[in-house]
Design a protein around this motif. Structure first.
Motif, PDB file in Angstrom:
ATOM      1  N   ILE A   1       0.852  -1.192   0.000  1.00  0.00           N
ATOM      2  CA  ILE A   1       0.000   0.000   0.000  1.00  0.00           C
ATOM      3  C   ILE A   1       0.886   1.239   0.000  1.00  0.00           C
ATOM      4  CG2 ILE A   1      -2.010  -1.065   1.138  1.00  0.00           C
ATOM      5  CD1 ILE A   1      -1.023   0.367   3.747  1.00  0.00           C
ATOM      6  N   GLY A   2       0.318   2.357  -0.478  1.00  0.00           N
ATOM      7  CA  GLY A   2       1.086   3.606  -0.521  1.00  0.00           C
ATOM      8  C   GLY A   2       1.165   4.214   0.870  1.00  0.00           C
ATOM      9  N   GLY A   3       1.747   5.403   0.936  1.00  0.00           N
ATOM     10  CA  GLY A   3       1.820   6.105   2.214  1.00  0.00           C
ATOM     11  C   GLY A   3       3.254   6.306   2.645  1.00  0.00           C
ATOM     12  N   TYR A   4       3.432   7.270   3.522  1.00  0.00           N
ATOM     13  CA  TYR A   4       4.782   7.633   3.952  1.00  0.00           C
ATOM     14  C   TYR A   4       5.221   6.792   5.142  1.00  0.00           C
ATOM     15  CZ  TYR A   4       4.190  11.499   0.751  1.00  0.00           C
ATOM     16  OH  TYR A   4       4.002  12.233  -0.378  1.00  0.00           O
ATOM     17  N   GLN A   5       6.548   6.563   5.273  1.00  0.00           N
ATOM     18  CA  GLN A   5       7.095   5.778   6.377  1.00  0.00           C
ATOM     19  C   GLN A   5       8.035   6.598   7.252  1.00  0.00           C
ATOM     20  OE1 GLN A   5       8.082   3.316   2.894  1.00  0.00           O
ATOM     21  NE2 GLN A   5       8.437   1.750   4.425  1.00  0.00           N
ATOM     22  N   TYR A   6       8.853   7.418   6.574  1.00  0.00           N
ATOM     23  CA  TYR A   6       9.928   8.117   7.271  1.00  0.00           C
ATOM     24  C   TYR A   6      10.399   9.211   6.313  1.00  0.00           C
ATOM     25  CZ  TYR A   6      14.275   8.517  10.013  1.00  0.00           C
ATOM     26  OH  TYR A   6      15.309   8.957  10.788  1.00  0.00           O
ATOM     27  N   SER A   7      10.720  10.402   6.822  1.00  0.00           N
ATOM     28  CA  SER A   7      10.994  11.519   5.911  1.00  0.00           C
ATOM     29  C   SER A   7      12.323  11.417   5.172  1.00  0.00           C
ATOM     30  CB  SER A   7      10.856  12.861   6.636  1.00  0.00           C
ATOM     31  OG  SER A   7       9.477  13.153   6.824  1.00  0.00           O
ATOM     32  N   ARG A   8      13.187  10.484   5.564  1.00  0.00           N
ATOM     33  CA  ARG A   8      14.370  10.246   4.712  1.00  0.00           C
ATOM     34  C   ARG A   8      13.941   9.619   3.379  1.00  0.00           C
ATOM     35  NH1 ARG A   8      17.625   5.849   5.537  1.00  0.00           N
ATOM     36  NH2 ARG A   8      17.515   6.019   7.790  1.00  0.00           N
ATOM     37  N   PHE A   9      12.819   8.852   3.414  1.00  0.00           N
ATOM     38  CA  PHE A   9      12.314   8.202   2.195  1.00  0.00           C
ATOM     39  C   PHE A   9      11.347   9.113   1.427  1.00  0.00           C
ATOM     40  CE2 PHE A   9      12.367   3.968   4.771  1.00  0.00           C
ATOM     41  CZ  PHE A   9      13.741   3.996   4.816  1.00  0.00           C
ATOM     42  N   GLY A  10      10.583   9.902   2.168  1.00  0.00           N
ATOM     43  CA  GLY A  10       9.582  10.736   1.500  1.00  0.00           C
ATOM     44  C   GLY A  10       8.792  11.535   2.509  1.00  0.00           C
ATOM     45  N   ASN A  11       8.257  12.667   2.041  1.00  0.00           N
ATOM     46  CA  ASN A  11       7.519  13.595   2.897  1.00  0.00           C
ATOM     47  C   ASN A  11       6.546  14.328   1.972  1.00  0.00           C
ATOM     48  OD1 ASN A  11       7.410  16.655   3.653  1.00  0.00           O
ATOM     49  ND2 ASN A  11       7.920  15.656   5.574  1.00  0.00           N
ATOM     50  N   PRO A  12       5.304  14.558   2.412  1.00  0.00           N
ATOM     51  CA  PRO A  12       4.313  15.149   1.494  1.00  0.00           C
ATOM     52  C   PRO A  12       4.737  16.501   0.904  1.00  0.00           C
ATOM     53  CG  PRO A  12       3.246  14.348   3.492  1.00  0.00           C
ATOM     54  CD  PRO A  12       4.724  14.211   3.714  1.00  0.00           C
ATOM     55  N   THR A  13       5.365  17.365   1.713  1.00  0.00           N
ATOM     56  CA  THR A  13       5.792  18.670   1.185  1.00  0.00           C
ATOM     57  C   THR A  13       6.873  18.464   0.134  1.00  0.00           C
ATOM     58  OG1 THR A  13       5.351  19.669   3.332  1.00  0.00           O
ATOM     59  CG2 THR A  13       6.669  20.969   1.797  1.00  0.00           C
ATOM     60  N   VAL A  14       7.802  17.549   0.436  1.00  0.00           N
ATOM     61  CA  VAL A  14       8.887  17.260  -0.511  1.00  0.00           C
ATOM     62  C   VAL A  14       8.306  16.662  -1.794  1.00  0.00           C
ATOM     63  CG1 VAL A  14      11.008  15.936  -0.864  1.00  0.00           C
ATOM     64  CG2 VAL A  14      10.559  16.984   1.364  1.00  0.00           C
ATOM     65  N   SER A  15       7.311  15.780  -1.647  1.00  0.00           N
ATOM     66  CA  SER A  15       6.675  15.175  -2.829  1.00  0.00           C
ATOM     67  C   SER A  15       6.057  16.230  -3.746  1.00  0.00           C
ATOM     68  CB  SER A  15       5.553  14.208  -2.422  1.00  0.00           C
ATOM     69  OG  SER A  15       6.071  13.152  -1.682  1.00  0.00           O
ATOM     70  N   MET A  16       5.424  17.229  -3.146  1.00  0.00           N
ATOM     71  CA  MET A  16       4.808  18.292  -3.961  1.00  0.00           C
ATOM     72  C   MET A  16       5.880  19.038  -4.764  1.00  0.00           C
ATOM     73  SD  MET A  16       1.701  19.958  -1.743  1.00  0.00           S
ATOM     74  CE  MET A  16       2.165  19.828  -0.022  1.00  0.00           C
ATOM     75  N   PHE A  17       7.005  19.313  -4.098  1.00  0.00           N
ATOM     76  CA  PHE A  17       8.126  20.003  -4.765  1.00  0.00           C
ATOM     77  C   PHE A  17       8.662  19.132  -5.912  1.00  0.00           C
ATOM     78  CE2 PHE A  17      12.833  21.300  -4.173  1.00  0.00           C
ATOM     79  CZ  PHE A  17      12.750  22.282  -5.145  1.00  0.00           C
ATOM     80  N   GLU A  18       8.813  17.831  -5.648  1.00  0.00           N
ATOM     81  CA  GLU A  18       9.350  16.921  -6.669  1.00  0.00           C
ATOM     82  C   GLU A  18       8.418  16.831  -7.875  1.00  0.00           C
ATOM     83  OE1 GLU A  18      11.805  13.963  -3.603  1.00  0.00           O
ATOM     84  OE2 GLU A  18       9.747  13.472  -4.110  1.00  0.00           O
TER      85      GLU A  18
END
Ligand SMILES: *Cc1c(COP(=O)(O)O)cnc(C)c1O
Length: 397
Positions: free
Chosen positions: A55-72
């Motif tokens: 399933i999707g979703g975040y685990q840890y901000s070294r792997f991903g973060n919603p704000t960072v995802s928007m920037f990417e």
């Protein structure tokens, strides 16, 4: 979270404001800043499923973060790339691409006119892992072809380059790479996607120091890697997750919001830089002006073919070498002496004694970095005030 639907016919200015936006149930208009290192799960079963990738979703901000995802997502949309991965700095982006994508025995061809730290990675760090390189005059397409070896895996370049603003033929170099099954990596920090999209010309990977024009206000460090899903899956994803060059969500948020004004700012930087370069070219104490959109730039036509504007940086040479260049620097009242660039504030640096100080005199000469050369990052002040400041300082120089 609701994702902004992205019609594929949106133009760049719209993408810069809208692409990648995700909204929480509060339906905030401005993108949310998620200052969190971790994420909670409803149950251990959910944690297990997320770690398995079921399933999707975040685990840890070294792997991903919603704000960072928007920037990417927004950067990927702007550059026309399949995916983006943000990093803590531009150098983290450059070194991650090279270290993740290369292995012992591989060979890199790179343009000699390169940002100093990029040159350090290619010349000093990669050889420690048995990765060899050849440096070429980036503006000479034939030199790229000649440098290719069976084990060449990557071609690395900046266009326009620092500090002499030489232009590399993106189409020409990409064709050579394709013929040899190698990847072209372009450092697009000077142009930004507002002025140049290397992937449209055949480049495979784009890297950015978002510290520069993308932040645009000299506030925070950041970097970005834009590539296809294959490079991400085969090389980058695992490397980034385990080595950890992640951007702070706060810096990602600053740069995400900065993208909203990128196009407006770049237009203003270009307009003022063109004006300033014309002023400098008419001054008797200035012996040379380098600006990609001036007809006297040696690759003016190529610059016009692959860029939508000449950019915010102007290089010029004063009569009287280092002594005159320093006198000018000391006499400036508005323009700051700083080796940074891409700020709202105009910044000037003397490459010979700062950014290119570590090079040998021969290497500097090969790049056209002379004693009288100055690099000016034209800010968002009134261009007339910038010219007046240069005018009074040139009288002293
Ligand atoms: C500044 C810069 C870098 C390095 O970026 P940082 O964010 O300072 O690490 C790389 N390439 C170019 C062209 C730059 O101007």
């Amino acid at each position: 979270m609701a994702t902004n639907k992205k019609p594929n016919n949106w133009k760049k200015r719209t993408l810069a404001v809208r692409a990648g936006t995700m909204r929480t149930p509060f339906q905030e208009t401005s993108e949310a800043l998620f200052l969190t290192s971790g994420y909670a799960y409803e149950a251990p079963e959910e944690a297990e499923a997320r770690f398995k990738g079921e399933i999707g979703g975040y685990q840890y901000s070294r792997f991903g973060n919603p704000t960072v995802s928007m920037f990417e997502e927004r950067m990927a949309a702007l550059e026309g790339a399949e995916v983006g991965r943000a990093t803590a700095t531009g150098m983290a982006a450059v070194s991650s691409v090279l270290l993740a994508g290369l292995k012992t025995g591989d060979h890199v061809v790179a343009a000699r006119a390169m940002f100093g730290s990029c040159l350090h990675v290619v010349e000093q760090i990669l050889p420690r892992f048995g990765i060899t390189h050849t440096l070429v005059d980036g503006s000479d397409v034939g030199a790229w072809e000649k440098a290719m070896k069976p084990e060449t895996r990557m071609l690395f370049l900046e266009t326009p380059s620092n500090p002499t603003l030489s232009i590399v033929d993106l189409k020409g170099v990409s064709k050579i790479a394709d013929k040899h099954g190698a990847l072209v990596v372009v450092d697009n920090a000077f142009a930004t996607p507002a002025l140049q999209r290397p992937i449209e010309f055949g480049a495979h990977i784009v890297v950015h120091s978002t510290t520069k024009f993308i932040d645009g206000q000299g506030r925070a460090l950041g970097g970005m890697i834009l590539c296809d899903k294959k490079f991400l899956d085969d090389h980058l994803q695992t490397f980034l997750r385990n080595t950890g060059p992640s951007i702070s969500p706060f810096n990602a948020w600053l740069h995400l919001k900065s993208l909203e004004t990128l196009d407006l700012r770049m237009r203003a930087h270009c307009e003022s830089a063109a004006k300033v370069s014309d002023f400098l070219a008419g001054h008797r104490k200035v012996t040379r002006v380098l600006y990609p959109f001036r007809p006297d730039h040696p690759q003016h036509n190529l610059a016009r073919a692959q860029m939508e504007g000449g950019g915010g940086v102007v290089a010029f040479e004063v009569e009287g070498g280092k002594k005159a260049a320093f006198k000018l620097g000391n006499a400036l009242g508005l323009i700051d002496v700083s080796n940074n660039l891409g700020d709202a504030k105009s910044l000037i640096t003397h490459p010979e004694t700062t950014t290119h100080q570590k090079l040998t005199p021969e290497a500097r000469a090969a790049l056209g970095v002379t004693s009288g050369l100055l690099r000016l990052s034209v800010g968002l002040e009134d261009a007339d005030d910038i010219c007046s400041d240069l005018d009074q300082a040139l009288k002293v120089a």
